[in-house]
Write an enzyme that holds these catalytic residues in place. Structure first.
Site, short mmCIF file in Angstrom:
data_model
loop_
_atom_site.label_atom_id
_atom_site.label_comp_id
_atom_site.label_asym_id
_atom_site.label_seq_id
_atom_site.Cartn_x
_atom_site.Cartn_y
_atom_site.Cartn_z
CD GLU A 1 -5.66 -4.47 -4.32
OE1 GLU A 1 -4.95 -3.97 -4.07
OE2 GLU A 1 -5.69 -3.76 -5.92
CG ASP B 1 -5.01 -0.82 -4.15
OD1 ASP B 1 -6.01 -0.35 -4.91
OD2 ASP B 1 -6.32 -1.29 -3.02
CG ASP C 1 -0.93 0.89 -0.38
OD1 ASP C 1 -1.81 -0.06 -0.53
OD2 ASP C 1 -2.60 0.83 0.46
CD GLU D 1 -2.15 -3.30 4.09
OE1 GLU D 1 -2.39 -4.98 4.20
OE2 GLU D 1 -1.00 -3.68 5.33
CE1 TYR E 1 -5.97 2.32 -3.39
CE2 TYR E 1 -4.35 3.53 -2.03
CZ TYR E 1 -4.99 2.62 -2.36
OH TYR E 1 -4.62 0.94 -1.08
NE ARG F 1 -7.62 1.57 2.68
CZ ARG F 1 -7.98 1.16 2.08
NH1 ARG F 1 -8.18 0.64 0.25
NH2 ARG F 1 -9.11 -0.17 2.69
CG HIS G 1 0.17 7.09 -3.72
ND1 HIS G 1 0.88 6.91 -4.35
CD2 HIS G 1 -0.71 6.28 -2.60
CE1 HIS G 1 1.46 5.82 -3.94
NE2 HIS G 1 0.62 5.06 -2.91
#
Length: 902
Positions: free
Chosen positions: A7, A80, A82, A84, A296, A298, A343
């Site tokens: 990202e 990432d 997740d 998103e 991570y 989130r 996670h």
């Protein structure tokens, strides 16, 4: 060589360091596509087909990836781990396929890693997979729902409620929480109660306090002593009796550490401990993650990788000793509802490195990393062992009973490192007690509570006497009132949303930011207050779209989305079911006129808008003209209550009700004019008379504030005619300056000041006054003196440097030390370090040694320790070596950390 896409450029830089020259690492700079904000982006007539558009800013980044794929036939999507991140990978693949940059021969793989360390990245590259289709479908469902709600509901708000800006699937439910809490506070009726305590001494002369728990042979409930008469009787009953220790009971107790951080708990704790908002917390955590320092950020997970647990236990033993390591690792069960998005917890990638070892330059990063490191270590440490003691004291006749409680920490365990913050103050039951033995007398400690009594009386209360004390000053009863529920902080709001199942960790920060950006909510002293605009929107939604702001409905929808991401249900079925009912509700409301909507809202808000008046008169009759009926009205700045007799009567007040901050009221008359307290766009103000065709702008003055708070004694509730007239005299003419020109005082945006302009000066000179009262009292001699000082030392405005009051000499590390006069008092300046002088130190008396100590202390507290080494680097030999060493150290540390962290 393979093209790896992540990202952010920061993440790309860190990963490129680990992968080396065999890979091309590029950044997508977040989402590359989104639904354009226009009708038809989600086609409800054709199976909810979505029309995506590449953002203008993203076109060049997609083009760069496409260019790289011309020479490389392998694409690795490393966004990432997740929902998103999965969506960004899917968007990239779709966009690149559409522009034919991905061919049939192109190998496309997806890799994820929970931490950006060499070991984690290398291991991920060995285990590629396909894009997770159910996770992408869950994203598509969420994005479609948010579009359908926002794009269809927001225009209804614009048309029916002028000033309303938007509604959202999660944001509107979040706003409802804040509005309903405010309504609870406004409807709350405080209840009086009294607490009685006594100061007692042991035979060994040690003092302790005990509270009254039994009176007249009966166990006291909270409200049993409900007025001053009861309190006086209770104090009298205690002081007339001899007391002794009836029992002493010591019980062992223990405390275990909190679980490691997940997203929501990190946001809550950062808010409690540092006052950091959810958005600031996540931005800071993102930078720590991209630098490879934490896992991570989130996540719903609170479990820890086995190798990380072992590393954590080793770090605890190394730093604190074997006794702080439990016999077996602590296991924390994952609370995530959806295993695919669960996670590992948020933890450091290298447990051996604290914030000091990382030498983080950014204060927010340093604070947040330190918090995460301490919480992670504490989570694997031995529990704290305590001893809680309860002492019961009473009289022989059984008429009076008191209790003292306290605790002793026998072994601190995890408390040596970390203790979780609290949203509200805890009960004060952890004081340490002296040695107290059963059967021994407990005598009164005469005079011990006199200072507490004085403080209580000083606070005062309009309801009655706030404290009652015995003649000997050893027994005290203090008046209290029950408190309404506290307003939400960002921390407690996140906690409540989590409890209700509203939103997900990745959305909390953006939702809370959105309702503040929309001016539905304001944040003051870390508490969230609903604006009138936010109240009106919430009441509108509760009356016309109630189902869609119900907590249960929103939580159930989240669960359905989790089922989609788990692959257990079809996202298009979910959308079809939602849209069928939602579109019908939109159609029904679209036909309503604004007047009809306001009538419904006026009725719904009636108990709050028009509470019964003390004199029994009709609460809807205008208090100004006595003729018109009050009605709810809307404007672009929100809702308000106004007189129906407008324009003949201009009475208005906020929707918070009569007596609220900002209500219009007449303070009295002066020289034939009514003096009003009114509510304006920028806050309350006082005004002389009403506007007329001849006098369109009557004199007015804002209520004085400092740092966003009303000055003591100048709050709207306490505004009087005398105070209003004092404010309306501003600007105050002090007199003629000896060199010509009028000197005046006034209240400005930055506080009180005086102003003067000589006949030969281009612009006036302004001098800030330290005390608010000076604006009314300052005389000519003092004003002339201050103006002369300002002209001699104009400060740093317009590029001119401030003049020092005193030059003290050289700092041991080089650089001049000087004393300056600042806005908040005199201070010592060295390099970029400013240290305020203590109040009891006169600038004329400060010594060089004392000044060095002050700036050194300030530098260490503010994380500016590099100020001293800068001067050391002035020596040529060190200056050449330092730059070469620092980059090498920075590169080596993360590699070593990643290898150890795994």
């Amino acid at each position: 060589m393979p093209v790896v896409v992540v990202e952010s450029p920061a993440k790309a830089k860190t990963i490129n360091k680990y992968l080396g020259s065999d890979y091309t690492v590029l950044a997508s700079y977040g989402h590359v596509r989104d639904l354009p904000p226009k009708d038809g982006s989600v086609d409800t007539e054709h199976d909810f087909a979505m029309k995506w558009e590449i953002a203008n800013d993203s076109r060049k980044h997609v083009a760069a990836i496409a260019e790289a794929l011309k020479t490389d036939d392998e694409l690795i999507l490393a966004t990432d781990p997740d929902r998103e991140g999965e969506a960004i990978s899917w968007h990239l693949k779709e966009a690149l396929t559409k522009r034919r940059s991905i061919k049939k021969t192109t190998k496309v793989e997806r890799v994820t890693f929970n931490a950006i360390t060499k070991a984690a990245v290398t291991e991920a590259m060995k285990n590629p997979r396909d894009i997770d289709a159910p996770l992408v479908e869950a994203y598509l469902a969420r994005r479609a729902l948010d579009y359908l709600v926002g794009f269809n509901l927001s225009p209804v708000l614009w048309r029916k409620l002028p000033g309303a800006r938007s509604a959202g699937r999660v944001q509107s439910v979040c706003l409802r929480l804040i509005v309903e809490r405010e309504q609870e506070i406004e409807a709350f009726n405080p209840r009086e109660y009294w607490q009685v305590r006594a100061a007692l001494t042991t035979p060994r002369g040690q003092t302790f306090e005990a509270r009254l728990v039994n009176l007249a042979g009966k166990k006291l409930d909270r409200y049993d002593i409900s007025n001053v008469t009861d309190a006086e009787m209770a104090v009298s009953a205690i002081e007339k009796r001899a007391l002794k220790v009836m029992s002493v009971e010591a019980k062992p107790a223990s405390r275990n550490p909190s679980a490691p951080f997940m997203t929501s708990t990190l946001q809550q704790e950062a808010s409690r401990k540092f006052g950091m908002g959810a958005k600031a917390t996540m931005n800071t955590a993102q930078r720590l993650y991209e630098a490879g320092y934490i896992t991570y950020m989130r996540t719903d997970g609170i479990d820890m990788a086995p190798e990380a647990v072992q590393e954590c236990r080793a770090a605890i033993q190394d730093r604190f000793g074997k006794e702080y390591v439990p016999g077996s690792p602590r296991i924390y069960k994952n609370k995530a509802k959806n295993a695919q998005e669960a996670h590992e917890c948020i933890r450091p990638t290298d447990m051996t490195k604290d914030a000091e070892a990382l030498r983080l330059a950014e204060p927010d990063q340093r604070k947040l990393y330190d918090l995460i490191w301490k919480r992670t270590l504490a989570a694997q440490m031995e529990g704290a062992r305590l001893e809680r003691t309860t002492v019961d004291i009473g009289s022989d006749d059984g008429q009076v009973g008191l209790r003292a409680t306290g605790q002793v920490v026998l072994f601190d365990g995890f408390l040596k490192v970390y203790e979780e913050g609290r949203d509200e103050p805890a009960e004060d039951d952890d004081k340490r007690l002296p040695q107290i033995m059963q059967g021994e007398p407990a005598k009164f400690a005469a005079g011990s509570l006199k200072s507490d009594h004085a403080k209580a009386m000083e606070k005062g209360t309009e309801r009655g006497l706030p404290a009652v004390m015995s003649d000997d000053g050893a027994t005290l009863a203090t008046q209290s009132y029950t408190n309404p529920p506290p307003r939400y902080t960002e921390a407690t709001l996140v906690k409540k949303m989590e409890e209700l199942g509203i939103g997900r960790p990745s959305t909390y920060a953006s939702v809370i930011t959105t309702i503040q950006d929309r001016e539905y909510v304001r944040k003051e002293q870390n508490r969230l207050f609903p604006e009138d605009k936010g109240r009106i929107v919430t009441i509108f939604l509760l009356n016309f779209f109630k189902r869609y702001v119900e907590y249960d409905f929103t939580a159930a929808l989240e669960n359905e989305l989790d089922q989609v991401s788990a692959g257990d249900s079809d996202y298009k079925d979910l959308l079809a079911k939602f849209w069928r009912d939602f579109s019908a509700a939109i159609s029904e409301t679209s036909d309503l006129r604004i007047s009809e909507v306001l009538d419904v809202l006026d009725e719904a808000l009636a108990p709050q808008l028009y509470p019964p008046r003390e004199d029994g008169s009709d609460p809807r009759i205008c208090p100004k003209c006595g003729l018109g009926q009050l009605h709810l009205k809307t404007s672009r700045t929100g809702g308000f209550v106004g007189c129906g007799n407008y324009p003949e009567c201009t009475y208005t007040r906020p929707i918070a009700g009569e007596g609220a901050d900002g209500e219009e009221r007449v303070l009295g008359e002066d020289a034939g004019d009514e003096i009003w307290l009114k509510a304006g766009r920028f806050g309350p103000y006082v005004q002389r008379g009403e506007p007329t065709p001849e006098n369109k702008k009557p004199p007015r003055a804002s209520l004085p504030k400092a740092k966003g708070q009303y000055l003591p004694g100048w709050e709207p509730d306490g505004m009087t005619l005398e105070k209003a007239l004092t404010l309306l005299t501003m600007p105050r003419e002090i007199g003629m300056h000896p060199e010509g020109g009028v000197v005046s005082s006034n209240l400005g945006r930055f506080g009180p000041y005086i102003m003067h302009q000589k006949p030969d000066e281009e612009k006036p000179v302004y001098v800030n006054l330290k005390e608010f009262q000076e604006v009314f009292e300052i005389g000519m001699n003092r004003a002339v003196e201050l103006l002369a000082e300002k002209r001699a030392n104009p400060g740093r405005g317009r590029g001119s440097a401030a003049k020092a009051l005193r030059e003290l000499g050289e700092h041991p590390d080089g650089g001049a030390l000087s004393v300056f006069e600042g806005r908040y008092g005199p201070y010592v300046k060295w390099e970029k370090v400013n240290a305020t002088l203590p109040k009891d130190v006169d600038p004329k008396d400060i010594t060089l040694e004392a000044a060095v100590a002050l700036v050194n202390e300030k530098a260490s507290k503010g994380g500016k320790k590099k100020a001293a080494p800068k001067k050391a680097a002035a020596k040529k030999t060190t200056a050449k070596k330092a730059p070469a060493k620092k980059p090498a150290a920075k590169k080596a540390a993360p590699k070593k950390a990643s290898g150890e962290a795994g």
